[in-house]
Design a protein around this motif. Sequence first.
Motif, PDB file in Angstrom:
ATOM      1  N   LEU A 513       0.815  -1.214   0.000  1.00 22.05           N
ATOM      2  CA  LEU A 513       0.000   0.000   0.000  1.00 22.05           C
ATOM      3  C   LEU A 513       0.850   1.266   0.000  1.00 22.05           C
ATOM      4  CD1 LEU A 513      -2.779  -1.050   2.531  1.00 22.05           C
ATOM      5  CD2 LEU A 513      -2.889  -1.048   0.036  1.00 22.05           C
ATOM      6  N   SER A 514       2.118   1.128  -0.351  1.00 21.51           N
ATOM      7  CA  SER A 514       2.990   2.300  -0.398  1.00 21.51           C
ATOM      8  C   SER A 514       2.711   3.117  -1.657  1.00 21.51           C
ATOM      9  CB  SER A 514       4.459   1.874  -0.388  1.00 21.51           C
ATOM     10  OG  SER A 514       4.785   1.213   0.809  1.00 21.51           O
ATOM     11  N   HIS A 515       3.248   4.333  -1.685  1.00 21.40           N
ATOM     12  CA  HIS A 515       3.063   5.179  -2.858  1.00 21.40           C
ATOM     13  C   HIS A 515       3.745   4.556  -4.074  1.00 21.40           C
ATOM     14  CE1 HIS A 515       1.065   8.716  -1.159  1.00 21.40           C
ATOM     15  NE2 HIS A 515       1.716   8.420  -0.054  1.00 21.40           N
ATOM     16  N   THR A 516       3.221   4.892  -5.230  1.00 18.92           N
ATOM     17  CA  THR A 516       3.682   4.288  -6.480  1.00 18.92           C
ATOM     18  C   THR A 516       5.180   4.439  -6.676  1.00 18.92           C
ATOM     19  OG1 THR A 516       1.531   4.646  -7.523  1.00 18.92           O
ATOM     20  CG2 THR A 516       3.425   4.382  -8.983  1.00 18.92           C
ATOM     21  N   ASN A 517       5.705   5.646  -6.391  1.00 21.19           N
ATOM     22  CA  ASN A 517       7.132   5.865  -6.622  1.00 21.19           C
ATOM     23  C   ASN A 517       7.991   5.001  -5.715  1.00 21.19           C
ATOM     24  OD1 ASN A 517       6.407   7.496  -4.312  1.00 21.19           O
ATOM     25  ND2 ASN A 517       8.398   8.472  -4.503  1.00 21.19           N
ATOM     26  N   VAL A 518       7.496   4.681  -4.516  1.00 17.52           N
ATOM     27  CA  VAL A 518       8.233   3.825  -3.593  1.00 17.52           C
ATOM     28  C   VAL A 518       8.263   2.393  -4.125  1.00 17.52           C
ATOM     29  CG1 VAL A 518       8.228   2.833  -1.274  1.00 17.52           C
ATOM     30  CG2 VAL A 518       7.742   5.260  -1.595  1.00 17.52           C
ATOM     31  N   SER A 519       7.113   1.867  -4.505  1.00 19.07           N
ATOM     32  CA  SER A 519       7.051   0.489  -5.003  1.00 19.07           C
ATOM     33  C   SER A 519       7.840   0.319  -6.296  1.00 19.07           C
ATOM     34  CB  SER A 519       5.596   0.065  -5.218  1.00 19.07           C
ATOM     35  OG  SER A 519       4.933  -0.110  -3.984  1.00 19.07           O
ATOM     36  N   ARG A 520       7.841   1.349  -7.128  1.00 15.67           N
ATOM     37  CA  ARG A 520       8.592   1.252  -8.374  1.00 15.67           C
ATOM     38  C   ARG A 520      10.084   1.086  -8.090  1.00 15.67           C
ATOM     39  NH1 ARG A 520       6.627   5.352 -10.683  1.00 15.67           N
ATOM     40  NH2 ARG A 520       5.156   4.306 -12.069  1.00 15.67           N
ATOM     41  N   GLU A 524      12.669  -2.520  -8.632  1.00 16.80           N
ATOM     42  CA  GLU A 524      13.981  -2.608  -9.274  1.00 16.80           C
ATOM     43  C   GLU A 524      14.889  -3.553  -8.492  1.00 16.80           C
ATOM     44  OE1 GLU A 524      15.165  -1.311 -12.217  1.00 16.80           O
ATOM     45  OE2 GLU A 524      13.019  -0.952 -12.503  1.00 16.80           O
ATOM     46  N   GLU A 525      14.833  -3.477  -7.169  1.00 17.65           N
ATOM     47  CA  GLU A 525      15.616  -4.390  -6.326  1.00 17.65           C
ATOM     48  C   GLU A 525      15.125  -5.823  -6.481  1.00 17.65           C
ATOM     49  OE1 GLU A 525      18.171  -3.850  -4.295  1.00 17.65           O
ATOM     50  OE2 GLU A 525      18.294  -1.657  -4.385  1.00 17.65           O
ATOM     51  N   ARG A 526      13.822  -5.986  -6.662  1.00 23.16           N
ATOM     52  CA  ARG A 526      13.250  -7.337  -6.746  1.00 23.16           C
ATOM     53  C   ARG A 526      13.596  -8.046  -8.053  1.00 23.16           C
ATOM     54  NH1 ARG A 526       7.917  -5.204  -4.048  1.00 23.16           N
ATOM     55  NH2 ARG A 526       8.398  -5.606  -1.857  1.00 23.16           N
ATOM     56  N   LYS A 527      14.106  -7.309  -9.027  1.00 23.42           N
ATOM     57  CA  LYS A 527      14.573  -7.964 -10.244  1.00 23.42           C
ATOM     58  C   LYS A 527      15.735  -8.907  -9.931  1.00 23.42           C
ATOM     59  CE  LYS A 527      13.159  -4.266 -13.420  1.00 23.42           C
ATOM     60  NZ  LYS A 527      13.633  -3.206 -14.358  1.00 23.42           N
ATOM     61  N   HIS A 528      16.474  -8.575  -8.878  1.00 22.17           N
ATOM     62  CA  HIS A 528      17.608  -9.406  -8.472  1.00 22.17           C
ATOM     63  C   HIS A 528      17.283 -10.240  -7.235  1.00 22.17           C
ATOM     64  CE1 HIS A 528      19.727  -6.773 -11.242  1.00 22.17           C
ATOM     65  NE2 HIS A 528      19.313  -5.733 -10.545  1.00 22.17           N
ATOM     66  N   ASN A 529      16.409  -9.727  -6.404  1.00 21.22           N
ATOM     67  CA  ASN A 529      16.022 -10.411  -5.165  1.00 21.22           C
ATOM     68  C   ASN A 529      14.501 -10.369  -5.075  1.00 21.22           C
ATOM     69  OD1 ASN A 529      15.625 -11.414  -2.613  1.00 21.22           O
ATOM     70  ND2 ASN A 529      16.701  -9.765  -1.542  1.00 21.22           N
ATOM     71  N   PRO A 530      13.818 -11.385  -5.602  1.00 17.73           N
ATOM     72  CA  PRO A 530      12.356 -11.303  -5.754  1.00 17.73           C
ATOM     73  C   PRO A 530      11.581 -11.175  -4.448  1.00 17.73           C
ATOM     74  CG  PRO A 530      13.176 -13.521  -6.252  1.00 17.73           C
ATOM     75  CD  PRO A 530      14.375 -12.632  -6.148  1.00 17.73           C
ATOM     76  N   TYR A 531      12.195 -11.531  -3.317  1.00 19.18           N
ATOM     77  CA  TYR A 531      11.469 -11.456  -2.046  1.00 19.18           C
ATOM     78  C   TYR A 531      12.025 -10.362  -1.139  1.00 19.18           C
ATOM     79  CZ  TYR A 531       9.778 -15.882  -3.805  1.00 19.18           C
ATOM     80  OH  TYR A 531       9.225 -16.849  -4.597  1.00 19.18           O
ATOM     81  N   TYR A 532      12.644  -9.372  -1.780  1.00 16.71           N
ATOM     82  CA  TYR A 532      13.146  -8.215  -1.046  1.00 16.71           C
ATOM     83  C   TYR A 532      11.976  -7.466  -0.414  1.00 16.71           C
ATOM     84  CZ  TYR A 532      15.372  -3.602  -0.381  1.00 16.71           C
ATOM     85  OH  TYR A 532      15.832  -2.421   0.130  1.00 16.71           O
ATOM     86  N   LEU A 533      12.089  -7.145   0.869  1.00 13.83           N
ATOM     87  CA  LEU A 533      11.055  -6.438   1.619  1.00 13.83           C
ATOM     88  C   LEU A 533       9.697  -7.137   1.502  1.00 13.83           C
ATOM     89  CD1 LEU A 533      11.973  -2.697   0.945  1.00 13.83           C
ATOM     90  CD2 LEU A 533      12.547  -4.110   2.921  1.00 13.83           C
ATOM     91  N   CYS A 534       9.724  -8.440   1.671  1.00 16.95           N
ATOM     92  CA  CYS A 534       8.508  -9.247   1.710  1.00 16.95           C
ATOM     93  C   CYS A 534       8.450  -9.981   3.048  1.00 16.95           C
ATOM     94  CB  CYS A 534       8.470 -10.265   0.570  1.00 16.95           C
ATOM     95  SG  CYS A 534       8.402  -9.518  -1.081  1.00 16.95           S
ATOM     96  N   SER A 535       7.251 -10.265   3.521  1.00 13.78           N
ATOM     97  CA  SER A 535       7.095 -10.932   4.810  1.00 13.78           C
ATOM     98  C   SER A 535       6.005 -11.982   4.734  1.00 13.78           C
ATOM     99  CB  SER A 535       6.716  -9.917   5.906  1.00 13.78           C
ATOM    100  OG  SER A 535       7.732  -8.959   6.100  1.00 13.78           O
TER     101      SER A 535
END
Length: 801
Positions: A513-520, A524-535
């Motif tokens: 539910l973060s702002h669009t610019n934050v998720s975008r 980019e990080e998840r392209k290399h680490n798909p579960y970055y900042l996931c819980s």
Amino acid sequence: MAKIKHTNTYDVVDHIFTAAKEKGIMHINSEEQSFNGEKFTIKGRELVNFGTCGYLGLEKHPKILAKSHELLDKYGSHFSISRTFIKAPYLEELENLVSRIFDNRPVIIYTSTSVAHQSIIGTIVESNDLIILDQQVHYSVQYPSQFAKLQGTMVKMIRHNNMEMLEDFIKRGYNQYNKIWYMADGVYSMYGDLPHKKELLYLLEKYPKLHLYFDDAHGVGWTGNKGCGTVFGSFKYNERVVLISTLAKGFGSIGGIAIFNDKEMYRKINIYGGVLAYTHPLSPANVGAAIGSAEILLSDEIDEYQNELKELIKYLNIKLAEFNLTNTSSEETPIYFIGTGSAKVTHNLIQKVLADGFYVNTATYPVVPNDKTGLRFTLTRHNTKKDIDQLVSSINKNFHLAVEEENEDLEKIYKVFNIPFKGKLIEKIIEEKNVFVEKYKSISEIEPCLWDRFFSDKGNYSYNGLKCIEEIFSNNDKVEENWSFHYVIIKDKDGNVVLATFFTGAIYKDDMLSHTNVSRQIEEERKHNPYYLCSQTLAMGCLFTEGTHLYIDAEHVLVNQALNSFFVEVEKIKNETNSKVVILRDFQSDFKFQQVFENEGYVRVSMPNTNIVSLPKWNTKDELLSFLSSKNSINNIKRYVFKYEDQYDISIKKTLTDAEAEKHYQLFTNIKKANYAFNFFSYPNKIAKILSQYEDWEFIEFRIKDSEELIGCIWHFVGKNHSCPLVVGLNYDYVKSHHLYKQVMYYMVKRGNDLGKSKTYLGITSDYEKQKYAAVSMPTFAYIRIQDTYNSEIINSYSNM
């Protein structure tokens, strides 16, 4: 781009602090006519002060007051000119004295520590540098670090005191950045713990690009040679260390101080220093007080004062150990944190301690995780051993009373704070004789008529709807596409349902539910680490449903017992699924049990609005327009919907072939990839095929006339009395040229009307487009409990990039 209402962090904190203020434990007004540091007067009662940070008790020291009066008489109330033009002579005197405390290192005095951080970080950190923040470094350090991003500086954060993570970040950035700054506190202000100095010295020697930046606001004065604090003695010989502190705590005055091992860095800051050049200096009276304090620290008196405080610290540590309280703080510092777990125990305990005549602080979310709240207090030379005896006795007595009164599990609290429990257990009491909990792992284990009695017309989670959802989100290759299902039904002894709901356990993107610019940026990080900042998350409902997921018979005499049992089961399922986040959703502002949920340690956050159309039946376009009150909406629909309607072929299907299901899924992923406003893992690619096998679902397809190409679709759940167009797919090549999305929106409303449904649930996002059809946008809330705030703090740090 679909837009939604995002959660505002300040609104969340406002709500939490307001609730604490109403309970009389935060934002308290003191009433004393004079103050010597020993007691506050609050609501006509004297409370022993265990809350301020004047650790050495110097606030009314005769030498400090005399020097303050002397400079006030000499120079007046204020020296109103920037030091860039003229530096007052008394400021030079103060800086020279403070320099002597720090082995004659160059020093700059600021009006506050926060201003010091803004000045120094903004001046010495460059665009090709890397800042690494400790998770618990003070907000006054984090704030200017976020602004450093605006010049291109990369800012990262490590888990608190995690030296292994720090070294990993150093290694990964070593060849990419000019300098690497690790920013930490000398004494952490909430838990009173310390940085790992030995490990940091090792890293400083190992990596020449590493620079250390310490905020030792809570360390200077009460400890260290001449009051130099907790870190200066260990790092004073390395030019790659900057030390910031304050005159406002152990110094007994006001203002910020910066100490430099690097003379060139000092020169650079002194000559300009960003905000330093545009702020007025401390007032003569404040500087006079600081000069008086510095003279005390440079005299033999400081040893006496430090020893007195350390004797009190030692005595307090012994007393706390005797009662085996949940003290998480270092034995070396005068800051103490007694962990209590949930907010309800914390608030209860603090109210009782205040009533016993002791002022202490409240430690609550977002400074600490919302299931790790606690009572915080500080120790000063104003306190006596008698005060300590009485405070510890009050905390011990009231801690156990609060746990018992709030029906909490004492052993669980100790486990939360990793403290061995040695006392008598007070177990959480649940009157199971009156309410009975039934738990299931699949909807097929529940009688269809029982479930549908409460949920058949709430959304797409009727009995058959959930059978479909279970099939979709099981037996998939990707871990995020496999959900666990947990159904909870609580009945009275006669079999009447008091409470019912269902949960799913799944991996969520924490920036959902973060702002669009934050998720975008995060994607980019998840392209290399798909579960970055996931819980791993336990959520009421699921990411394929929206609506009222919790049924409560609010008038039932056993509703409170049912809620107690409910929260016990939530905790069990959380542990069973190894979830780090719990989300209870969706609730409206008039939810009757808001306080109950918050007392259990849940924080209320705003969710996206839900949009519902409940127009009377209409048979013609003109009749539809007659129900709309907005002229702009009417004109927009005429211009962009009705005008283009004859260019489309619209068809409705109950089943799809495999090829058609694949095309539908591709159109859905077009929207999914373009929409960061509601950021979640994509659904399994078999989803349209499975939906096609269930009679509750139908598919609305959009094609340009005389074309076979499918360019838009709606996945539509049809309930007994409601319509739920849940998923939309689009070919974006036609969105502008043929106003495809507006046409799809119209048919979402039209189909519900054609089927004679009393309500059409249009879901979240695109409130403005839906309101054109008289949709009511209803604010909704969730209650969230986070085990560890690290991910949320990282996500917040992206907001200024």
